[in-house]
Scaffold this active site. Sequence first.
Site, mmCIF file in Angstrom:
data_model
loop_
_atom_site.group_PDB
_atom_site.id
_atom_site.type_symbol
_atom_site.label_atom_id
_atom_site.label_comp_id
_atom_site.label_asym_id
_atom_site.label_seq_id
_atom_site.Cartn_x
_atom_site.Cartn_y
_atom_site.Cartn_z
ATOM 1 N N TYR A 60 -15.511 -46.800 86.687
ATOM 2 C CA TYR A 60 -14.246 -46.936 85.970
ATOM 3 C C TYR A 60 -13.747 -45.615 85.397
ATOM 4 O O TYR A 60 -12.548 -45.427 85.244
ATOM 5 C CB TYR A 60 -14.389 -47.945 84.821
ATOM 6 C CG TYR A 60 -14.651 -49.349 85.282
ATOM 7 C CD1 TYR A 60 -13.611 -50.139 85.767
ATOM 8 C CD2 TYR A 60 -15.930 -49.889 85.252
ATOM 9 C CE1 TYR A 60 -13.845 -51.440 86.195
ATOM 10 C CE2 TYR A 60 -16.179 -51.191 85.670
ATOM 11 C CZ TYR A 60 -15.135 -51.955 86.146
ATOM 12 O OH TYR A 60 -15.373 -53.240 86.575
ATOM 13 N N VAL A 85 -19.110 -51.934 93.800
ATOM 14 C CA VAL A 85 -18.949 -53.366 93.553
ATOM 15 C C VAL A 85 -18.094 -53.655 92.318
ATOM 16 O O VAL A 85 -17.910 -54.822 91.958
ATOM 17 C CB VAL A 85 -20.313 -54.074 93.455
ATOM 18 C CG1 VAL A 85 -21.032 -54.023 94.797
ATOM 19 C CG2 VAL A 85 -21.183 -53.472 92.362
ATOM 20 N N GLU A 86 -17.592 -52.607 91.677
ATOM 21 C CA GLU A 86 -16.612 -52.776 90.602
ATOM 22 C C GLU A 86 -15.764 -51.517 90.489
ATOM 23 O O GLU A 86 -16.292 -50.417 90.420
ATOM 24 C CB GLU A 86 -17.279 -53.016 89.232
ATOM 25 C CG GLU A 86 -17.917 -54.366 89.046
ATOM 26 C CD GLU A 86 -18.419 -54.568 87.632
ATOM 27 O OE1 GLU A 86 -17.787 -54.021 86.685
ATOM 28 O OE2 GLU A 86 -19.434 -55.268 87.456
ATOM 29 N N ASN A 87 -14.455 -51.707 90.463
ATOM 30 C CA ASN A 87 -13.503 -50.651 90.177
ATOM 31 C C ASN A 87 -12.148 -51.305 90.000
ATOM 32 O O ASN A 87 -11.783 -52.188 90.780
ATOM 33 C CB ASN A 87 -13.446 -49.611 91.308
ATOM 34 C CG ASN A 87 -12.337 -48.590 91.124
ATOM 35 O OD1 ASN A 87 -11.356 -48.583 91.861
ATOM 36 N ND2 ASN A 87 -12.489 -47.725 90.140
#
Length: 489
Positions: free
Chosen positions: A328, A387-389
């Site tokens: 992030y 796997v997250e952004n």
Amino acid sequence: MLKHTEGFSFPQGFLWGGATAANQLEGAYDADGKGLSTSDMAPFIPHELRDGKDFTFDVDSVQLEEYLDGDTGVYFPKRKGVDFYNHYKEDIALFAEMGFKVFRLSIAWTRIFPTGEETVPNEAGLAFYDKVFDELLKYGIEPLVTISHYEMPVELSRKYNGWENRKMIELYLKFANTLFDRYKNKVKYWITFNEMNMILTSLYTGGGILEDRILGTKEQVAYQATHHQFVASALAVKSCKEKIPGAQIGCMICRLETYAASSKPEDALQTLKEDQMNLFYPEVQARGEYPAYMQRYFKENQIELVKEPGDDQILKDNTVDYIAFSYYMTYIGKYDPNDNSNSGMLVSQIKNPHLQVSEWGWPIDPIGLRIALNRLYDRYRMPLFIVENGLGAKDVVEEDGSVHDSYRIDYLQKHIEQMREAVQDGVELMGFTSWGPIDIISCSTSEMEKRYGFIYVDQDNSGNGTLERSRKDSFYWYKKVIESNGSEL
């Protein structure tokens, strides 16, 4: 200027999709035999009452007992989620319309073992995920399952103080093995723990540990709990590979690429140390041993890990297949012999003047993602998986029901551009799952107005709304990205 790779497509089979967590998505916290989890205890605190804190997910033992009494008048948004439990068919159809190849979700531990200590799993909970996986596979969407994502049965916090106690290894493995046995023909991509390094920031969130009950210093307990999770993760890797031939099982960290505040060697060294505190997590899980720099850190800080005979061999013999991570923002490292308050902070108080920030003060740094991908791949030479952004922002619904979220498109476009550059650099990248493809409850603040989704959910911070789903502009944009395998941004 960095060269823009026009027309570049990602490798064949690249896994495009979205990512969620059960405790932020599902709701139905007491349906079909589900027990209470640690995340169900996270209250909503209005912005004006947060004392400037961006993270409000810690709970102590006194608060926990008050919340369990049930007469507090406090609202717990994660108990409601966005009711995926009753909308999963509609939501998965929307994911399929975007062209998802993969959907990352977690399984609520308390749907399967309500207190964590039952000998027989809850069939209604298992059956729910069967239906979810069947619906995904109907559309050709691969499930990517996180076994433990910031929640555990609250009774395990009360009885054992969570991962401070080694008993958790046994209970976690019972949970994991139940999943492997039940879903071995439906799930081939797994992650053992979400953002394992979060435990250094929040004992409660990352480990179900009530800080006011710990024995020893916070840091001692954090690393001891980490060791227990390392052993549990390695044993889960072993079991998964035995039970599901061909399965891929990985570890996951929150990746905060760290820049030195200046060209001073002291700042550069401090930055290196900050990096090592996070990178040692995949170091242990990908290489199978504690690195020397952490051995030195433990010695110099009087941290003594309690291990059982065979632990080190378990770690050595059962390494992961890939490294997953969230990205992030980037972080600033600065040496100050008189002030260590920024060390290990999830969101640094030292601002980078070269970066814009989100409405929640998170630095926006697409190039940092390319740097992170290259550094991780150079270090571990193993497949990586983002796997997250994504971008948390306030969305405005127009009179006609549309949501023009050009800011979200711009954010993701620039990050995917840097992913393309990293793949051209030689990085082996498995896939990309944008965080919160549908609006869900915020992990950090339990609010609804911090939205990440391509799909708008009609619900406010107090849980009011119709829960109606609608497509944002970013929905159609991401659909084209997937259709073109990343060549059209």
